[in-house]
Design a protein around this motif. Structure first.
Motif, PDB file in Angstrom:
ATOM      1  N   LYS A  24     -45.559   8.373 -87.440  1.00 50.71           N
ATOM      2  CA  LYS A  24     -43.795   7.499 -86.075  1.00 50.71           C
ATOM      3  C   LYS A  24     -43.475   9.226 -85.797  1.00 50.71           C
ATOM      4  CE  LYS A  24     -39.095   5.632 -86.378  1.00 50.71           C
ATOM      5  NZ  LYS A  24     -38.461   5.208 -87.243  1.00 50.71           N
ATOM      6  N   GLU A  25     -43.658  10.048 -87.111  1.00 49.28           N
ATOM      7  CA  GLU A  25     -43.090  11.451 -86.763  1.00 49.28           C
ATOM      8  C   GLU A  25     -43.939  12.043 -85.418  1.00 49.28           C
ATOM      9  OE1 GLU A  25     -43.092  10.385 -89.742  1.00 49.28           O
ATOM     10  OE2 GLU A  25     -41.273  10.044 -90.058  1.00 49.28           O
ATOM     11  N   GLU A  26     -44.757  12.044 -85.471  1.00 48.41           N
ATOM     12  CA  GLU A  26     -45.785  12.620 -85.000  1.00 48.41           C
ATOM     13  C   GLU A  26     -45.925  11.592 -83.599  1.00 48.41           C
ATOM     14  OE1 GLU A  26     -49.217  14.287 -87.650  1.00 48.41           O
ATOM     15  OE2 GLU A  26     -49.262  12.581 -87.401  1.00 48.41           O
ATOM     16  N   LEU A  27     -45.486  10.468 -83.734  1.00 47.84           N
ATOM     17  CA  LEU A  27     -45.971   9.931 -82.637  1.00 47.84           C
ATOM     18  C   LEU A  27     -44.734  10.281 -81.636  1.00 47.84           C
ATOM     19  CD1 LEU A  27     -46.790   6.193 -83.156  1.00 47.84           C
ATOM     20  CD2 LEU A  27     -47.873   7.741 -81.661  1.00 47.84           C
ATOM     21  N   GLU A  28     -43.154  10.200 -81.953  1.00 48.43           N
ATOM     22  CA  GLU A  28     -42.269  11.290 -81.306  1.00 48.43           C
ATOM     23  C   GLU A  28     -42.223  12.704 -81.250  1.00 48.43           C
ATOM     24  OE1 GLU A  28     -39.337  10.433 -84.338  1.00 48.43           O
ATOM     25  OE2 GLU A  28     -39.375   8.581 -84.151  1.00 48.43           O
ATOM     26  N   GLU A  29     -43.268  13.797 -82.072  1.00 49.67           N
ATOM     27  CA  GLU A  29     -43.412  14.688 -81.275  1.00 49.67           C
ATOM     28  C   GLU A  29     -44.159  15.067 -80.059  1.00 49.67           C
ATOM     29  OE1 GLU A  29     -45.352  18.659 -83.015  1.00 49.67           O
ATOM     30  OE2 GLU A  29     -45.674  17.031 -84.116  1.00 49.67           O
ATOM     31  N   GLN A  30     -45.078  14.167 -80.074  1.00 51.20           N
ATOM     32  CA  GLN A  30     -46.007  14.327 -78.788  1.00 51.20           C
ATOM     33  C   GLN A  30     -44.989  13.288 -77.441  1.00 51.20           C
ATOM     34  OE1 GLN A  30     -49.413  10.685 -79.042  1.00 51.20           O
ATOM     35  NE2 GLN A  30     -50.498  12.135 -78.471  1.00 51.20           N
ATOM     36  N   GLN A  31     -44.573  12.604 -77.860  1.00 52.72           N
ATOM     37  CA  GLN A  31     -43.720  12.507 -76.801  1.00 52.72           C
ATOM     38  C   GLN A  31     -42.838  13.463 -75.948  1.00 52.72           C
ATOM     39  OE1 GLN A  31     -42.209   8.342 -77.907  1.00 52.72           O
ATOM     40  NE2 GLN A  31     -43.770   6.516 -77.421  1.00 52.72           N
ATOM     41  N   SER A  32     -42.208  13.959 -77.394  1.00 44.38           N
ATOM     42  CA  SER A  32     -41.179  14.861 -76.469  1.00 44.38           C
ATOM     43  C   SER A  32     -42.218  15.934 -76.501  1.00 44.38           C
ATOM     44  CB  SER A  32     -40.699  15.653 -77.865  1.00 44.38           C
ATOM     45  OG  SER A  32     -40.133  16.889 -77.263  1.00 44.38           O
ATOM     46  N   LEU A  33     -43.644  15.955 -77.094  1.00 48.75           N
ATOM     47  CA  LEU A  33     -44.126  17.469 -75.996  1.00 48.75           C
ATOM     48  C   LEU A  33     -44.731  17.220 -74.906  1.00 48.75           C
ATOM     49  CD1 LEU A  33     -46.093  18.884 -79.522  1.00 48.75           C
ATOM     50  CD2 LEU A  33     -44.524  19.780 -78.059  1.00 48.75           C
ATOM     51  N   ARG A  34     -44.593  15.552 -74.401  1.00 45.13           N
ATOM     52  CA  ARG A  34     -45.552  15.219 -73.528  1.00 45.13           C
ATOM     53  C   ARG A  34     -44.421  15.652 -72.109  1.00 45.13           C
ATOM     54  NH1 ARG A  34     -49.026  10.344 -75.439  1.00 45.13           N
ATOM     55  NH2 ARG A  34     -51.172  11.610 -75.695  1.00 45.13           N
ATOM     56  N   LYS A  35     -43.273  15.271 -72.380  1.00 41.40           N
ATOM     57  CA  LYS A  35     -42.593  15.432 -71.619  1.00 41.40           C
ATOM     58  C   LYS A  35     -41.991  16.794 -71.179  1.00 41.40           C
ATOM     59  CE  LYS A  35     -39.246  11.343 -73.036  1.00 41.40           C
ATOM     60  NZ  LYS A  35     -38.441  10.174 -73.694  1.00 41.40           N
ATOM     61  N   ILE A  36     -41.833  17.543 -72.455  1.00 42.02           N
ATOM     62  CA  ILE A  36     -41.673  18.487 -72.233  1.00 42.02           C
ATOM     63  C   ILE A  36     -42.712  19.618 -71.054  1.00 42.02           C
ATOM     64  CG2 ILE A  36     -41.632  21.234 -73.503  1.00 42.02           C
ATOM     65  CD1 ILE A  36     -40.715  19.717 -75.488  1.00 42.02           C
ATOM     66  N   TYR A  37     -44.013  18.857 -71.646  1.00 42.01           N
ATOM     67  CA  TYR A  37     -45.785  20.025 -70.300  1.00 42.01           C
ATOM     68  C   TYR A  37     -44.964  18.893 -68.761  1.00 42.01           C
ATOM     69  CZ  TYR A  37     -49.535  20.335 -68.105  1.00 42.01           C
ATOM     70  OH  TYR A  37     -50.821  21.120 -67.892  1.00 42.01           O
ATOM     71  N   ILE A  38     -44.757  17.696 -68.759  1.00 46.77           N
ATOM     72  CA  ILE A  38     -44.551  17.565 -67.358  1.00 46.77           C
ATOM     73  C   ILE A  38     -43.109  18.131 -67.102  1.00 46.77           C
ATOM     74  CG2 ILE A  38     -43.378  15.352 -65.698  1.00 46.77           C
ATOM     75  CD1 ILE A  38     -45.525  14.172 -68.732  1.00 46.77           C
ATOM     76  N   GLU A  39     -42.264  18.189 -67.713  1.00 43.25           N
ATOM     77  CA  GLU A  39     -41.142  19.066 -67.130  1.00 43.25           C
ATOM     78  C   GLU A  39     -41.593  21.363 -66.728  1.00 43.25           C
ATOM     79  OE1 GLU A  39     -37.517  18.082 -65.955  1.00 43.25           O
ATOM     80  OE2 GLU A  39     -39.318  16.451 -66.183  1.00 43.25           O
ATOM     81  N   ARG A  40     -42.190  21.561 -67.761  1.00 43.83           N
ATOM     82  CA  ARG A  40     -42.701  22.725 -67.096  1.00 43.83           C
ATOM     83  C   ARG A  40     -43.356  22.431 -65.226  1.00 43.83           C
ATOM     84  NH1 ARG A  40     -43.948  26.217 -72.422  1.00 43.83           N
ATOM     85  NH2 ARG A  40     -41.792  25.690 -73.353  1.00 43.83           N
ATOM     86  N   VAL A  41     -44.581  21.286 -65.730  1.00 42.53           N
ATOM     87  CA  VAL A  41     -45.461  21.369 -64.645  1.00 42.53           C
ATOM     88  C   VAL A  41     -44.195  21.366 -62.877  1.00 42.53           C
ATOM     89  CG1 VAL A  41     -47.332  20.526 -63.575  1.00 42.53           C
ATOM     90  CG2 VAL A  41     -47.392  20.908 -65.273  1.00 42.53           C
ATOM     91  N   LYS A  42     -43.141  20.743 -63.788  1.00 43.84           N
ATOM     92  CA  LYS A  42     -43.003  20.538 -61.826  1.00 43.84           C
ATOM     93  C   LYS A  42     -41.992  21.022 -61.786  1.00 43.84           C
ATOM     94  CE  LYS A  42     -41.140  16.540 -63.168  1.00 43.84           C
ATOM     95  NZ  LYS A  42     -40.162  14.638 -63.654  1.00 43.84           N
ATOM     96  N   THR A  43     -41.611  22.140 -62.411  1.00 47.32           N
ATOM     97  CA  THR A  43     -40.645  23.566 -62.926  1.00 47.32           C
ATOM     98  C   THR A  43     -41.887  24.123 -61.699  1.00 47.32           C
ATOM     99  OG1 THR A  43     -38.768  22.695 -64.172  1.00 47.32           O
ATOM    100  CG2 THR A  43     -39.575  25.620 -63.952  1.00 47.32           C
ATOM    101  N   ASN A  44     -42.545  24.866 -62.520  1.00 48.49           N
ATOM    102  CA  ASN A  44     -43.223  25.839 -61.415  1.00 48.49           C
ATOM    103  C   ASN A  44     -43.600  25.173 -59.983  1.00 48.49           C
ATOM    104  OD1 ASN A  44     -43.610  27.001 -63.745  1.00 48.49           O
ATOM    105  ND2 ASN A  44     -45.604  26.420 -64.488  1.00 48.49           N
ATOM    106  N   LEU A  45     -44.337  23.562 -60.239  1.00 44.19           N
ATOM    107  CA  LEU A  45     -44.805  23.060 -58.855  1.00 44.19           C
ATOM    108  C   LEU A  45     -43.199  23.505 -57.913  1.00 44.19           C
ATOM    109  CD1 LEU A  45     -46.146  22.045 -56.968  1.00 44.19           C
ATOM    110  CD2 LEU A  45     -45.803  19.766 -57.550  1.00 44.19           C
ATOM    111  N   ARG A  46     -42.356  23.125 -58.033  1.00 48.60           N
ATOM    112  CA  ARG A  46     -41.293  23.839 -57.414  1.00 48.60           C
ATOM    113  C   ARG A  46     -41.081  25.054 -56.828  1.00 48.60           C
ATOM    114  NH1 ARG A  46     -37.845  19.778 -61.084  1.00 48.60           N
ATOM    115  NH2 ARG A  46     -38.246  18.206 -60.598  1.00 48.60           N
TER     116      ARG A  46
END
Length: 58
Positions: A24-46
Motif C-alpha cells: 500500500k505504501e509503495e502504491l501511494e509512493e508511485q502515485q505521488s512520484l507520478r504526480k510530481i513527474y507530470i507537474e515537472r514536465v508541465k512546468t518545463n513545457l510551459r
C-alpha cells in the motif's frame, strides 16, 4: 529529487508491480512520484513555450 532519480524510482516501482506487486505504501509512493513527474514536465513545457517569441505575420 532530480528527474533522473525520480524516473528511476518510478520505473523500479512499475517493474516491481508487474513482477510481485506493491505494498500500500509503495502504491501511494508511485502515485505521488507520478504526480510530481507530470507537474515537472508541465512546468518545463510551459517554460519552453513561454520562451518562444512570435514572428510577425507577413
Amino acid at each position: 529529487m532530480e528527474i533522473e532519480k525520480l524516473t528511476e524510482r518510478i520505473n523500479f516501482l512499475y517493474k516491481k508491480s508487474k513482477e510481485e506487486g506493491l505494498t500500500k505504501e509503495e502504491l501511494e509512493e508511485q502515485q505521488s512520484l507520478r504526480k510530481i513527474y507530470i507537474e515537472r514536465v508541465k512546468t518545463n513545457l510551459r517554460s519552453q513555450l513561454n520562451g518562444i517569441e512570435r514572428k510577425g505575420s507577413n
